[in-house]
Structure formats: structure tokens, C-alpha cells
Write a protein that holds these residues in place. Sequence first.
Motif, mmCIF file in Angstrom:
data_model
loop_
_atom_site.group_PDB
_atom_site.id
_atom_site.type_symbol
_atom_site.label_atom_id
_atom_site.label_comp_id
_atom_site.label_asym_id
_atom_site.label_seq_id
_atom_site.Cartn_x
_atom_site.Cartn_y
_atom_site.Cartn_z
ATOM 1 N N ARG A 1 1.641 -60.991 -9.707
ATOM 2 C CA ARG A 1 1.298 -60.826 -11.245
ATOM 3 C C ARG A 1 0.756 -59.265 -11.682
ATOM 4 O O ARG A 1 0.942 -59.019 -12.935
ATOM 5 N N GLY A 2 0.217 -58.637 -10.753
ATOM 6 C CA GLY A 2 -0.587 -57.337 -11.091
ATOM 7 C C GLY A 2 0.367 -56.083 -11.047
ATOM 8 O O GLY A 2 -0.139 -55.162 -11.687
ATOM 9 N N PRO A 3 1.480 -56.241 -10.364
ATOM 10 C CA PRO A 3 2.280 -54.889 -10.416
ATOM 11 C C PRO A 3 2.729 -54.351 -11.655
ATOM 12 O O PRO A 3 3.001 -55.207 -12.557
ATOM 13 N N LEU A 4 3.112 -53.110 -11.542
ATOM 14 C CA LEU A 4 3.659 -52.506 -12.883
ATOM 15 C C LEU A 4 5.218 -52.633 -12.866
ATOM 16 O O LEU A 4 6.068 -52.339 -13.602
ATOM 17 N N ALA A 5 5.779 -52.997 -11.518
ATOM 18 C CA ALA A 5 7.319 -53.140 -11.423
ATOM 19 C C ALA A 5 7.557 -54.165 -10.390
ATOM 20 O O ALA A 5 6.728 -54.903 -9.543
ATOM 21 N N GLY A 6 8.878 -54.479 -10.642
ATOM 22 C CA GLY A 6 9.593 -55.701 -9.686
ATOM 23 C C GLY A 6 9.137 -57.094 -10.317
ATOM 24 O O GLY A 6 8.348 -57.144 -11.144
ATOM 25 N N PRO A 7 9.905 -58.079 -9.630
ATOM 26 C CA PRO A 7 9.743 -59.471 -10.034
ATOM 27 C C PRO A 7 8.278 -60.101 -9.511
ATOM 28 O O PRO A 7 7.750 -59.356 -8.960
ATOM 29 N N VAL A 8 8.346 -61.089 -10.108
ATOM 30 C CA VAL A 8 6.966 -61.944 -9.655
ATOM 31 C C VAL A 8 7.861 -63.177 -8.745
ATOM 32 O O VAL A 8 8.973 -63.545 -9.201
ATOM 33 N N VAL A 9 7.206 -63.522 -7.794
ATOM 34 C CA VAL A 9 7.931 -64.164 -6.713
ATOM 35 C C VAL A 9 7.098 -65.524 -6.333
ATOM 36 O O VAL A 9 5.885 -65.473 -6.406
ATOM 37 N N ALA A 10 7.666 -66.610 -6.417
ATOM 38 C CA ALA A 10 6.950 -68.064 -6.062
ATOM 39 C C ALA A 10 7.535 -68.518 -5.007
ATOM 40 O O ALA A 10 8.793 -68.367 -4.510
ATOM 41 N N ALA A 11 6.644 -69.440 -4.124
ATOM 42 C CA ALA A 11 7.105 -70.225 -3.147
ATOM 43 C C ALA A 11 6.651 -71.525 -3.299
ATOM 44 O O ALA A 11 5.361 -71.722 -3.493
ATOM 45 N N LEU A 69 2.186 -64.605 -17.146
ATOM 46 C CA LEU A 69 1.606 -66.069 -16.721
ATOM 47 C C LEU A 69 2.924 -66.721 -16.793
ATOM 48 O O LEU A 69 3.029 -67.466 -15.926
ATOM 49 N N ARG A 70 3.460 -66.895 -17.972
ATOM 50 C CA ARG A 70 4.546 -67.807 -18.110
ATOM 51 C C ARG A 70 5.763 -67.563 -17.380
ATOM 52 O O ARG A 70 6.331 -68.262 -16.558
ATOM 53 N N SER A 128 5.482 -66.198 -14.168
ATOM 54 C CA SER A 128 5.176 -66.571 -12.725
ATOM 55 C C SER A 128 5.185 -68.214 -12.707
ATOM 56 O O SER A 128 5.417 -68.891 -11.783
ATOM 57 N N HIS A 129 4.735 -68.884 -13.788
ATOM 58 C CA HIS A 129 5.078 -70.240 -13.868
ATOM 59 C C HIS A 129 6.558 -70.605 -13.924
ATOM 60 O O HIS A 129 6.867 -71.740 -13.079
ATOM 61 N N LEU A 130 7.303 -69.800 -14.323
ATOM 62 C CA LEU A 130 8.767 -70.097 -14.269
ATOM 63 C C LEU A 130 9.302 -69.892 -12.935
ATOM 64 O O LEU A 130 10.176 -70.705 -12.258
ATOM 65 N N ALA A 131 8.982 -68.774 -12.223
ATOM 66 C CA ALA A 131 9.109 -68.603 -10.654
ATOM 67 C C ALA A 131 8.707 -69.815 -9.871
ATOM 68 O O ALA A 131 9.473 -70.155 -9.134
#
Length: 205
Positions: free
Chosen positions: A28-38, A91-92, A94-97
Amino acid sequence: MTAPNYELEQALRAQGYLRVAGVDEVGRGPLAGPVVAAAVILNPEDIPAGLNDSKKLTAKRREALNQILLERAEVSVAEASVEEIDKLNILRASHLAMERAVAAMDPVPDYLLIDGNLIPAGLSLPAQAVVKGDAKSVSIAAASIVAKIRRDRVMVDLAQQHPGYGWETNAGYPSKQHREALQNLGVTPHHRRSFKPVHNILYQE
């Protein structure tokens, strides 16, 4: 601080929810790259020793546990892109991931333990949000490990395409090197334009 345990899962299993998945996201905090969920369903007869919040483990231990989880648990990983982060908000996205990681599980889990204080709107399965879940539930801790390893690898790959930002070590978080590179090298297609430090560089007066 006690290590996470299997008590939440055990209580749910006693209610008939046998396939309990822990769900967590990283990035959530980075300035670059995707958000990843598992999403991870552990085998109650074969829970790897040493599971904990990914941030509390050494890189070597995370790698070892990730490998064990891929071999001995049901694991699903998904991401939301930089474009989706900028369009929806972090936030949305990260929920999508999280929703994508759960949707990819086959068969679907009976119950979800979600890290945080919100249940993603797109999840229709029985679920509960667990604040600081990766410190309480081994299933959520397992998901945090798998998601972090996957995201770190994505950032190492992107670092080779865009050297100088230090993504191979800072994973896109706003380290000193990363912030200086943004000023000196500019914004890449992998930067989150909705995040203030990136937005401010793009729209400097």
C-alpha cells in the motif's frame, strides 16, 4: 508479543467452516509498482513452523517459508496494477487484489480471515476482518509472506528495466535513494501518479 496461532481457524472449523483462508495484501505504501494480495488455506495437520508477519521475518526465512507454503498449502496470489491504484485509490485497489486472489481459489474457501478492519466489498463469502491479523492468525501471516515475496520479485524485475531507483532493495517504498532518483531521473510508467511525491514532481509549478 506472542506469535500468530491457529485459534481463529480452529474456532471456525468447529462451526463447520473447514476451508478457512487467510487473506493479506502487501504494497500500500510504495510510490511504484502494483499492490499484491494472497489468499492461503493451511492444512491443519501440516502447519509450517515459524509463520509470522512477513515484516518480522528475515528475507531468508521468508523465502524458505514461501517455498514450504507453495508446496504444502493452498495458495493464490493476485495484484492490482498501478493504473488501477491511480484510478480507484490504494485502499480500493488493495481490496480488488484481495478479491482476485480469493476468486482464483478452486474450490472456493468456506470462510475468509481478512487482514485489516474492512472486508472488501466484492467478497461474497463469509468473512471477518482481523486488525493486525498477520500477528494473530497463522493463515493471514502465511498470506503476508506469499504476497511480500511475489511483490518483491516483481519489483526486482522492474528495477532491471528502470535502474537507479533502488527498487531491488526498497521495493518501491519512498527511501532516500528512491526519492532522489524521482527528482533526478523522473517518473516511470510504474510510478503511482496519485501519490503525492510523484504527483508533485509531475505537476511542479
